[in-house]
Design a protein around this motif. Structure first.
Motif, short mmCIF file in Angstrom:
data_model
loop_
_atom_site.label_atom_id
_atom_site.label_comp_id
_atom_site.label_asym_id
_atom_site.label_seq_id
_atom_site.Cartn_x
_atom_site.Cartn_y
_atom_site.Cartn_z
N TYR A 14 66.03 66.43 44.70
CA TYR A 14 64.80 65.66 44.61
C TYR A 14 64.74 64.53 45.62
N THR A 15 63.58 64.42 46.23
CA THR A 15 63.25 63.22 46.99
C THR A 15 62.86 62.14 45.98
N SER A 32 60.34 63.86 43.45
CA SER A 32 59.58 64.97 44.02
C SER A 32 60.52 66.09 44.37
N ALA A 62 58.71 67.21 48.39
CA ALA A 62 58.13 66.32 49.40
C ALA A 62 58.72 66.60 50.78
N SER A 80 54.69 63.71 53.46
CA SER A 80 54.16 63.45 52.12
C SER A 80 55.02 62.51 51.29
N SER A 116 51.72 59.45 46.56
CA SER A 116 52.03 59.57 45.14
C SER A 116 51.80 60.98 44.62
N ALA A 168 52.62 63.66 45.83
CA ALA A 168 53.76 64.53 46.09
C ALA A 168 54.82 64.45 45.02
N TYR A 169 54.70 63.46 44.15
CA TYR A 169 55.73 63.21 43.13
C TYR A 169 55.24 63.69 41.78
N GLY A 170 56.03 64.56 41.18
CA GLY A 170 55.61 65.14 39.91
C GLY A 170 56.19 64.45 38.69
N TRP A 222 57.57 60.68 36.97
CA TRP A 222 57.47 59.22 37.07
C TRP A 222 58.23 58.55 35.94
#
Length: 125
Positions: free
Chosen positions: A31-32, A98, A101, A105, A109, A111-113, A115
């Motif tokens: 993950y990014t 993400s 990403a 990207s 925001s 691009a991020y699934g 939070w």
């Protein structure tokens, strides 16, 4: 994926603070990880991100030279070291993850699934 941000608080201008984000996820290395913030009455904005490969980092122009993003893949954590804090840095800070990403990207925001819940940072003048 579950993200838990911590480390926020009330500090004075010029102080430093380190935010931490713990990720409950398998294969964290994929993950990014990004940091975003939202000040009262404003839209959420990108702050910093580090790509899954650990090498590529991106920063919002206003925090370059003051903030540093880093990650500890062994312990599923990402950090945001903030120095020379200013009152305009006051916001709720969110970490995000993400899976896909790319460089262009990383600052977006959308691009991020995933939070976290956010941690409040307040900088007094």
């Amino acid at each position: 994926v579950q993200l838990q941000a911590s480390g926020g608080g009330l500090v004075q201008a010029g102080d430093s603070l380190r935010l931490s984000c713990a990720a409950s996820v398998g294969n964290f290395r994929r993950y990014t990880m990004g940091w975003f913030r939202q000040a009262p009455g404003k839209e959420r904005e990108f702050v910093a991100a580090q790509k899954w490969d650990g090498g590529t980092k991106r920063y919002q122009d206003s925090v370059k030279g003051r903030f540093t993003v880093s990650r500890d893949n062994a312990n599923n954590r990402v950090y945001l070291q903030m120095s020379s804090l200013k009152p305009e840095d006051t916001a709720v800070y969110y970490c995000a993850a993400s899976a896909g990403a790319i460089y262009s990207s990383m600052t977006t925001s959308a691009a991020y699934g995933y939070w976290g819940q956010g941690t409040q940072v307040t900088v007094s003048s």
